[in-house]
Design a protein around this motif. Structure first.
Motif, PDB file in Angstrom:
ATOM      1  N   ARG A 148       0.847  -1.187   0.000  1.00 37.94           N
ATOM      2  CA  ARG A 148       0.000   0.000   0.000  1.00 37.94           C
ATOM      3  C   ARG A 148       0.895   1.255   0.000  1.00 37.94           C
ATOM      4  O   ARG A 148       2.022   1.208   0.485  1.00 37.94           O
ATOM      5  N   PRO A 149       0.402   2.365  -0.493  1.00 35.89           N
ATOM      6  CA  PRO A 149       1.227   3.571  -0.603  1.00 35.89           C
ATOM      7  C   PRO A 149       1.647   4.183   0.726  1.00 35.89           C
ATOM      8  O   PRO A 149       2.584   4.982   0.780  1.00 35.89           O
ATOM      9  N   ASP A 150       0.996   3.804   1.823  1.00 39.91           N
ATOM     10  CA  ASP A 150       1.312   4.439   3.102  1.00 39.91           C
ATOM     11  C   ASP A 150       2.346   3.696   3.937  1.00 39.91           C
ATOM     12  O   ASP A 150       2.761   4.199   4.980  1.00 39.91           O
ATOM     13  N   ILE A 151       2.822   2.507   3.510  1.00 37.56           N
ATOM     14  CA  ILE A 151       3.857   1.844   4.298  1.00 37.56           C
ATOM     15  C   ILE A 151       5.179   2.580   4.081  1.00 37.56           C
ATOM     16  O   ILE A 151       5.337   3.320   3.114  1.00 37.56           O
ATOM     17  N   THR A 152       6.121   2.381   4.993  1.00 39.32           N
ATOM     18  CA  THR A 152       7.383   3.102   4.880  1.00 39.32           C
ATOM     19  C   THR A 152       8.272   2.481   3.796  1.00 39.32           C
ATOM     20  O   THR A 152       8.122   1.308   3.437  1.00 39.32           O
ATOM     21  N   VAL A 153       9.180   3.293   3.315  1.00 44.01           N
ATOM     22  CA  VAL A 153      10.149   2.834   2.325  1.00 44.01           C
ATOM     23  C   VAL A 153      10.959   1.683   2.913  1.00 44.01           C
ATOM     24  O   VAL A 153      11.248   0.696   2.229  1.00 44.01           O
ATOM     25  N   SER A 154      11.280   1.779   4.180  1.00 44.65           N
ATOM     26  CA  SER A 154      12.023   0.714   4.858  1.00 44.65           C
ATOM     27  C   SER A 154      11.246  -0.602   4.839  1.00 44.65           C
ATOM     28  O   SER A 154      11.805  -1.662   4.534  1.00 44.65           O
ATOM     29  N   GLU A 155       9.964  -0.550   5.160  1.00 42.22           N
ATOM     30  CA  GLU A 155       9.129  -1.756   5.140  1.00 42.22           C
ATOM     31  C   GLU A 155       9.054  -2.351   3.731  1.00 42.22           C
ATOM     32  O   GLU A 155       9.107  -3.571   3.560  1.00 42.22           O
ATOM     33  N   ALA A 156       8.955  -1.494   2.733  1.00 42.17           N
ATOM     34  CA  ALA A 156       8.921  -1.972   1.350  1.00 42.17           C
ATOM     35  C   ALA A 156      10.249  -2.622   0.985  1.00 42.17           C
ATOM     36  O   ALA A 156      10.278  -3.650   0.310  1.00 42.17           O
ATOM     37  N   GLY A 157      11.354  -2.016   1.428  1.00 39.21           N
ATOM     38  CA  GLY A 157      12.674  -2.598   1.178  1.00 39.21           C
ATOM     39  C   GLY A 157      12.807  -3.979   1.791  1.00 39.21           C
ATOM     40  O   GLY A 157      13.394  -4.890   1.181  1.00 39.21           O
ATOM     41  N   ILE A 158      12.249  -4.155   2.965  1.00 38.54           N
ATOM     42  CA  ILE A 158      12.258  -5.476   3.616  1.00 38.54           C
ATOM     43  C   ILE A 158      11.490  -6.484   2.762  1.00 38.54           C
ATOM     44  O   ILE A 158      11.927  -7.620   2.582  1.00 38.54           O
ATOM     45  N   GLN A 159      10.359  -6.068   2.202  1.00 40.58           N
ATOM     46  CA  GLN A 159       9.571  -6.959   1.340  1.00 40.58           C
ATOM     47  C   GLN A 159      10.337  -7.330   0.068  1.00 40.58           C
ATOM     48  O   GLN A 159      10.298  -8.468  -0.381  1.00 40.58           O
ATOM     49  N   LEU A 160      11.027  -6.350  -0.526  1.00 39.55           N
ATOM     50  CA  LEU A 160      11.839  -6.634  -1.710  1.00 39.55           C
ATOM     51  C   LEU A 160      12.887  -7.697  -1.392  1.00 39.55           C
ATOM     52  O   LEU A 160      13.065  -8.654  -2.145  1.00 39.55           O
ATOM     53  N   SER A 161      13.552  -7.530  -0.264  1.00 37.76           N
ATOM     54  CA  SER A 161      14.592  -8.476   0.133  1.00 37.76           C
ATOM     55  C   SER A 161      14.007  -9.844   0.477  1.00 37.76           C
ATOM     56  O   SER A 161      14.519 -10.873   0.033  1.00 37.76           O
ATOM     57  N   LYS A 162      12.936  -9.837   1.227  1.00 42.57           N
ATOM     58  CA  LYS A 162      12.296 -11.089   1.656  1.00 42.57           C
ATOM     59  C   LYS A 162      11.862 -11.944   0.466  1.00 42.57           C
ATOM     60  O   LYS A 162      12.036 -13.167   0.466  1.00 42.57           O
ATOM     61  N   HIS A 163      11.308 -11.311  -0.541  1.00 47.12           N
ATOM     62  CA  HIS A 163      10.789 -12.039  -1.707  1.00 47.12           C
ATOM     63  C   HIS A 163      11.800 -12.151  -2.850  1.00 47.12           C
ATOM     64  O   HIS A 163      11.483 -12.715  -3.901  1.00 47.12           O
ATOM     65  N   LYS A 164      12.995 -11.566  -2.628  1.00 41.11           N
ATOM     66  CA  LYS A 164      14.062 -11.603  -3.638  1.00 41.11           C
ATOM     67  C   LYS A 164      13.585 -11.062  -4.990  1.00 41.11           C
ATOM     68  O   LYS A 164      13.719 -11.710  -6.018  1.00 41.11           O
ATOM     69  N   ILE A 165      13.002  -9.869  -4.936  1.00 41.91           N
ATOM     70  CA  ILE A 165      12.496  -9.216  -6.139  1.00 41.91           C
ATOM     71  C   ILE A 165      13.104  -7.826  -6.257  1.00 41.91           C
ATOM     72  O   ILE A 165      13.576  -7.256  -5.265  1.00 41.91           O
ATOM     73  N   GLY A 166      13.079  -7.267  -7.461  1.00 46.91           N
ATOM     74  CA  GLY A 166      13.686  -5.969  -7.698  1.00 46.91           C
ATOM     75  C   GLY A 166      12.720  -4.807  -7.693  1.00 46.91           C
ATOM     76  O   GLY A 166      13.135  -3.655  -7.684  1.00 46.91           O
ATOM     77  N   ALA A 167      11.426  -5.115  -7.706  1.00 47.76           N
ATOM     78  CA  ALA A 167      10.413  -4.052  -7.698  1.00 47.76           C
ATOM     79  C   ALA A 167       9.133  -4.605  -7.086  1.00 47.76           C
ATOM     80  O   ALA A 167       8.858  -5.808  -7.159  1.00 47.76           O
ATOM     81  N   ILE A 168       8.382  -3.704  -6.507  1.00 49.18           N
ATOM     82  CA  ILE A 168       7.115  -4.099  -5.891  1.00 49.18           C
ATOM     83  C   ILE A 168       6.049  -3.098  -6.341  1.00 49.18           C
ATOM     84  O   ILE A 168       6.305  -1.894  -6.424  1.00 49.18           O
ATOM     85  N   VAL A 169       4.883  -3.614  -6.675  1.00 50.98           N
ATOM     86  CA  VAL A 169       3.805  -2.774  -7.186  1.00 50.98           C
ATOM     87  C   VAL A 169       3.033  -2.171  -6.010  1.00 50.98           C
ATOM     88  O   VAL A 169       2.718  -2.862  -5.040  1.00 50.98           O
ATOM     89  N   VAL A 170       2.748  -0.897  -6.122  1.00 53.80           N
ATOM     90  CA  VAL A 170       1.995  -0.182  -5.094  1.00 53.80           C
ATOM     91  C   VAL A 170       0.549  -0.085  -5.575  1.00 53.80           C
ATOM     92  O   VAL A 170       0.282   0.389  -6.681  1.00 53.80           O
TER      93      VAL A 170
END
Length: 142
Positions: free
Chosen positions: A18-40
């Protein structure tokens, strides 16, 4: 070959935030799922933006590490190029090359329906070329 054939082969699952989560939280998701981009996406799964590793690095370089506490909406790419299931692989390659991006969300009826990466496109293009080469060999030997 079309986007539909890529999605039929690789699947249609997309990691979103979602657009309101922090950039840090999104970065954790990118790392956790081993992906280079995440759709908002918003609450109806409509695409609002896309956040890539590059977006995060650029934001830190421009604003310092404090940007990690900001909402994703402040650093995401909001003018998202999307494709449909009917786009060809050649069209995807052209869009990705011109736009200089590696991930392209697939939009179906105004909502997220999948995502295609440059790796997916290259893999399918190689398979297509190998298949054509085999057909040519079979034609020549017959």
């Amino acid at each position: 070959m079309t986007v539909k054939s890529i999605l039929d082969q690789k699947g249609r699952d997309v990691f979103t935030v979602r657009p309101d989560i922090t950039v840090s939280e999104a970065g954790i998701q990118l790392s956790k799922h081993k992906i280079g981009a995440i759709v908002v996406v918003d609450s109806t799964n409509k695409i609002c933006g896309i956040l890539s590793e590059r977006d995060i690095v650029r934001a830190i370089a421009e604003n310092g590490p404090a940007v990690l506490d900001n909402p994703v909406s402040s650093v995401m790419t909001s003018q998202v190029k999307v494709c449909s299931e009917n786009h060809s692989i050649n069209e995807l390659m052209e869009m990705m090359t011109e736009g200089r991006f590696r991930h392209l969300p697939v939009e179906i009826d105004g909502k997220i329906g999948g995502i295609v990466s440059i790796g997916d496109v290259v893999r399918m293009k190689i398979e297509q070329i190998e298949r054509e080469a085999e057909e040519i060999k079979a034609y020549i030997t017959s």
